[in-house]
Design an enzyme around this catalytic site. Structure first.
Site, PDB file in Angstrom:
ATOM      1  CB  CYS A  27      -0.885   0.020   1.246  1.00 33.80           C
ATOM      2  SG  CYS A  27      -1.823  -1.487   1.545  1.00 33.80           S
ATOM      3  CG  HIS A  87      -1.742   5.048  -1.449  1.00 37.89           C
ATOM      4  ND1 HIS A  87      -2.321   5.912  -2.360  1.00 37.89           N
ATOM      5  CD2 HIS A  87      -2.139   3.798  -1.802  1.00 37.89           C
ATOM      6  CE1 HIS A  87      -3.056   5.199  -3.216  1.00 37.89           C
ATOM      7  NE2 HIS A  87      -2.962   3.917  -2.913  1.00 37.89           N
ATOM      8  NE  ARG A 119      -9.635   2.661  -4.692  1.00 41.80           N
ATOM      9  CZ  ARG A 119      -8.773   2.020  -5.465  1.00 41.80           C
ATOM     10  NH1 ARG A 119      -8.771   0.716  -5.536  1.00 41.80           N
ATOM     11  NH2 ARG A 119      -7.890   2.696  -6.187  1.00 41.80           N
ATOM     12  CB  CYS A 127      -5.451  -1.594  -3.544  1.00 41.27           C
ATOM     13  SG  CYS A 127      -5.764   0.164  -3.728  1.00 41.27           S
TER      14      CYS A 127
END
Lengths: 279, 117, 101
Positions: free
Chosen positions: A193, A197, A236, A240
């Site tokens: 992740c 991000h 979501r 991802c």
């Protein structure tokens, strides 16, 4: 751009001695995270991070602002309210399961239940409420559950996110699990992740603009143009994972709940803005 | 066309060999390399790199230009596409070879193409 | 999708003589179950592409195409092994970019 790189290099240097930092508390993690993004985006006010890419990109922000007069989730929120207020077969309503009748409480989810020893997300609480009242659980990722969750979020707009990690080894373990998940590379493409991000927010991955980790969960459930409807945070997560060719885990699995716990804790103090729209 | 036949044979050889064969690439090799580099299912280089005539490219990685000047050592370039994490553990570039996203032959075709940039 | 085709082509060429001797069905079963259990070992680090290859292997076997089935199962096995390696490596490596270790 250059500044962000400098920070990353600096971060790398700091991380060369992870043992020295081991044992950091969730609150220390959060403060460092806020500081990291403040340095990366010095012109973005703290509260603006809840708007993700719209806080970082002027063109995207203009497109977004033009959508605000008739947000595409309005009908779903109204539908959610109706479902929320309609009594179950036994005559009770959702309100009976939640503090303050379920109004203005989104900012407290997810929380760690020290008796059940697990993270309780808002969607999990909604379905447990149904089951406790003799109703079938709803599907997790979209549809009715997203509408109800969206309505509940809408009654909490502007309230600062207030996630607690109680002084309890199991709660801390759940938080740590979520953190490890967030930073672990997965899938054939080898992305965590954080690869997008934390390391690369503000950049483009093909035609997609990457948002920062800070503030991400504040706008859920979210109406994505790509979906053409509302979806939950776990939908979501699964998307991802799938993008990096990692087998998605089930919505509301322990792993995803712990991930939500960590991620939402990082956004403590930021206002609830869900439901919202994203490309 | 004997010349054509030879080049077909060479390509076949290159494709079936396990070790990279650095024969002078044909136009077909280069075209195939570009196709692999652009395809979302294969290299998907445009996701992160500005390059050539690619549209809507990402900007996570550096622009891919002057490749022969920047990477004169073909074997080193191969290794970095194979697994960039060996050179930079923080990179987000997928280890294309190690994770079997691309085969050795496919990486070699992409390098044939990259060397024209 | 030229890659799988190529892989099938190569493995077809390579595996036909061997498979003919060993019994294609048994060969397939062995590789397939090894691939499947390795895929399980990856835990929450499974790759979708491994699942895809396992499915292709199974459906090829169901239609009696054992050469393709073995090739797909072999690919699945290699992919699964990489996903297991990733899982092991990330046990420590996740800290590399983590804020506030």
């Amino acid at each position: 751009m250059l500044k962000a790189k400098v920070i990353l290099v600096a971060l790398g240097a700091a991380l060369a001695v992870p043992q020295a930092l081991a044992g950091a508390t969730p609150e220390e993690d959060r403060k460092e995270t806020v500081e990291y993004f403040k340095q990366m985006f010095p012109d973005v006010p703290f509260e603006e991070f809840v708007n993700g890419q719209y806080a970082l990109n002027e063109d995207r922000r203009k497109q977004w602002e033009s959508m605000q007069d008739f947000p595409p989730y309005e009908f779903a929120v109204a539908e959610g309210q109706e479902m929320f207020e309609t009594p179950f077969a036994n005559g009770k309503t959702y309100a009976s399961c939640f503090e303050n009748g379920g109004i203005g409480i989104r900012q407290n989810y997810p929380y760690f239940d020290t008796e059940k020893n697990e993270v309780i997300t808002l969607e999990l609480a909604i379905n447990r409420c149904r089951e406790a009242n003799g109703e079938e659980p709803l599907k997790w990722k979209k549809g009715a559950i997203a509408s109800i969750s969206a309505y509940m979020a809408s009654t909490s707009q502007g309230k600062p996110i207030n996630i607690k990690v109680p002084d309890d080894p199991d709660a801390l373990a759940a938080y740590q699990d979520g953190k490890e998940f967030y930073y672990s590379r997965r899938g054939q493409l080898n992305f965590s992740c954080a690869s997008c991000h934390v390391q690369n927010p503000g950049k483009w991955i093909r035609a997609d603009f990457l948002s920062p980790a800070l503030g991400q969960p504040a706008n859920f459930p979210v109406h994505r143009s790509k979906w053409g409807e509302l979806g939950t945070l776990h939908r979501r997560f699964a998307g991802c994972n799938n993008n990096v060719r990692a087998e998605p885990l089930p919505a509301q699995s322990e792993e995803y709940r712990n991930l939500e716990y960590f991620l939402t804790y990082m956004s403590n103090g930021l206002p609830v803005v869900g439901p919202a729209t994203r490309p | 066309m004997r010349k054509g036949l030879i080049s077909v044979c060479l390509t076949t050889l290159a494709l079936s060999a396990t070790a990279p064969v650095f024969a002078e690439p044909t136009q077909a090799d280069i075209d195939r390399g570009k196709e692999l580099a652009y395809s979302r299912k294969d290299g998907n280089c445009l996701a992160c790199h500005k390059m050539d005539d690619g549209k809507l490219t990402g900007n996570i990685g550096p622009e891919l230009a002057d490749m022969k000047a920047r990477f004169p050592d073909r074997e080193l370039l191969f290794k970095r596409i194979w697994d960039e994490t060996q050179f930079n553990p923080m990179t987000v570039m997928p280890p294309f070879g190690r994770h079997m996203i691309l085969s050795k032959q496919e990486i070699n075709r992409i390098i044939d193409y990259l060397y024209t940039l | 999708m030229k890659k799988p085709l190529l892989a099938i082509g190569i493995s077809l060429a390579l595996s036909v003589p061997l498979v003919a001797q060993a019994g294609p069905k048994e060969d397939f079963q062995e590789v397939y179950s090894k691939a499947e259990s390795t895929h399980q070992d990856a835990g929450t680090f499974q790759w979708t592409i491994t699942s895809d290859r396992l499915k292709s292997a199974k459906s090829a076997a169901d239609s009696g195409d054992y050469e393709k089935a073995v090739a797909m199962a072999n690919e699945a096995l290699k992919l699964a092994e990489e996903s297991v390696a990733q899982r092991k490596q990330q046990k420590e490596a996740w800290r590399q970019v983590a804020i506030g270790n």
